[in-house]
Design an enzyme around this catalytic site. Structure first.
Site, short mmCIF file in Angstrom:
data_model
loop_
_atom_site.label_atom_id
_atom_site.label_comp_id
_atom_site.label_asym_id
_atom_site.label_seq_id
_atom_site.Cartn_x
_atom_site.Cartn_y
_atom_site.Cartn_z
N CYS A 94 0.78 -1.25 0.14
CA CYS A 94 -0.05 0.09 0.04
C CYS A 94 0.88 1.25 0.09
CB CYS A 94 -0.95 -0.01 1.14
SG CYS A 94 -2.28 1.42 1.38
N ARG A 128 -13.18 1.03 -4.89
CA ARG A 128 -12.74 0.65 -3.35
C ARG A 128 -12.13 1.96 -3.06
NH1 ARG A 128 -8.27 -0.56 0.03
NH2 ARG A 128 -9.00 -2.22 1.79
#
Length: 503
Positions: A319, A418
């Site tokens: 991430c 998302r």
């Protein structure tokens, strides 16, 4: 002007545990790792508990049906990824629910006029070696017989010949009647020395199959997570865009828990989705997030009425949200702040809301620290992506075996729903995840065996027999850079690093 939080944003690697008194009963065999997933009132029990504190990230490179089966058999819970068509996600959920049920509804059925080639093709497609034969080839058709891989030789027999010539006919098959208990079914299999017991209704229609291997599997995996019908428990990720269509399909497939999958869960979108689901499906477990502070936790607990809340933004191994958007918080700081607010909320309302720590876990020690800081269970991606059961193919790089691993915020994932970027399915305006590789480390069972052994050993060091007791008893100390170095090896030659090995 902006409000500044003076506290430094801290990570799990900045803390160590101070041992507590270990009493005679504090042995690994006495430790329970069972934890709640759904919120509950004091004095009551959670509607859903898991036997080990691990769930999978809702990622394409992690959570397929094989992973869900493997993890449930070890006592954990997988959330099937939602960045796929509704039909395929529901099919994955259904595959898990029908994989191990005690009483299994057969999804590999034959007609008597099917050819052996049809059988071979179906076996390659499903992996099933035992197939009932019904009059119309349906799972509830009139039972005529059964065919296994022992009844013919694929490379010797004529594959154009019909199944009827090779199957064991009904009159020669040991059968059970509808209403038979699982114990009675297993006893009949043992007595008659059979591998499979078809269960028929009064009209001779096939209802279920009971397998000896399922009994053996259960004995070998005593912690497996089962529902009230002896089926494996499985979860599914959902988004805030198509939940009105996706959730009904997942419920129909038998899903046990839903998780709203978003990089930042502090939004009205999650509240609206959660309340919509709660109104129509009051019994399903609903989690959401992610959050990193008390305001967001309160919102999801009080306004969205979630069963569990995920903590963590930007701490995942693939991430790059913090780098790209400048939002997030050190995982240890986020978890401790939200856990303290969770406990405060519980004192005020009498309702306990489990916390899921998501991200920032690079080794087993940090998993242990997270539990000590108040997490009820962990959501992990890389940890499970490295196992045999993750859905990505193996690749060889420099003589070592790896698996592809990519973030849901990468262009490869195309999971734009998302992330609130205003993008489309054609790609992201900017990425919040990377695309890489992770080494293959073994099966889910093999990896978990090591991690769970460590957790239990530490809990004994901390004078604890349950995860809740562990968090209540834990004493943590901050460490300096020098104490971190001191904790490693020193003044010796490392076999792996310092001493060259002969080729």
């Amino acid at each position: 002007m902006a409000r500044i939080i003076d506290e430094v944003s801290r990570t799990f690697s900045e803390y160590l545990l101070i041992p507590r008194l270990t009493r005679a009963e504090h042995q690994s065999k006495n430790v329970s790792l069972r934890v709640p997933v759904a919120k509950f009132k004091k004095g009551e029990s959670s509607a859903l508990t898991i036997n080990i504190p691990f769930v999978t990230a809702t990622m394409q490179a992690v959570s397929g049906s094989e992973m869900a089966i493997a993890l449930a058999r070890q006592g954990g819970l997988a959330f099937i990824y939602c960045s796929q068509p509704i039909e395929s996600q529901a099919a994955m959920v259904n595959k898990v629910k029908t994989h191990k049920a005690g009483f299994v509804q057969s999804d590999s059925n034959l007609r008597p006029d099917n050819t052996l080639q049809d059988v071979v093709n179906k076996r390659k497609e499903t992996g099933h070696s035992t197939m009932p034969v019904t009059h119309d080839g349906s799972k509830n058709g009139i039972f005529l017989g059964i065919l296994t891989d022992k009844d013919f030789w694929e490379f010797e027999d004529d594959l154009s010949r019909p199944v009827s010539e090779f199957m064991t006919a009904k009159e020669n098959v040991v059968l059970g009647d509808t209403g038979i208990s699982l114990l009675e079914a297993n006893q009949l299999l043992q007595k008659r020395k059979k591998e499979c017991l078809p269960v028929l209704d009064s009209e001779g229609r096939l209802q279920f199959l009971v397998f000896k291997k399922d009994y053996v599997d259960h004995r070998n995996n005593p912690s497996e997570l089962l529902d009230s019908h002896k089926r494996l428990v499985v979860g599914a990720g959902i988004n805030t865009h198509d939940y009105r269509e996706r959730v009904p399909a997942l419920i129909e497939a038998g899903v046990d828990a839903l998780c709203l999958d978003a990089s930042d869960g502090y939004s009205e979108f999650q509240k609206e989705a959660a309340l919509w689901i709660r109104e129509r499906y009051p019994d399903v477990v609903i989690g959401g997030g992610n959050v990193v502070d008390i305001d967001a936790f309160r919102y999801l607990a009080e306004e969205a009425q979630l069963d569990f809340v995920k903590v963590g933004i930007g701490g995942g191994s693939i991430c790059i949200t913090r780098e790209q958007k400048g939002i997030g918080r050190g995982q240890a700081s986020a978890l401790m702040a939200v856990a303290a607010e969770r406990d405060k909320y519980c004192k005020e309302t009498g309702i306990y809301i489990p916390l899921c720590s998501d991200g920032g876990l690079s080794n087993d020690t940090q998993i242990i620290i997270a539990l000590a800081m108040g997490a009820d269970f962990m959501m992990m991606g890389r940890y499970f992506a490295m196992t045999d059961e993750s859905p990505t193919p193996r690749v060889s790089i420099g003589g070592r075996i790896y698996k592809p691993y990519w973030g849901e915020g990468s262009n490869r994932a195309k999971n734009w729903q998302r992330y609130n970027q205003g993008a489309s399915e054609t790609g992201f305006k900017f990425e919040e995840g990377i695309d890489g590789y992770v080494p293959v480390v073994g099966s889910v069972k093999e990896v978990l065996d090591v991690t769970l052994s460590k957790i239990k050993a530490v809990m004994c060091n901390m004078g604890s027999l349950t995860v809740k007791e562990f968090a209540d008893n834990a004493v943590l100390t901050r460490i300096s850079e020098q104490s971190f170095i001191e904790g490693g090896t020193s003044n010796v030659l490392s076999l792996d690093k310092d001493i060259p090995r002969e080729v």
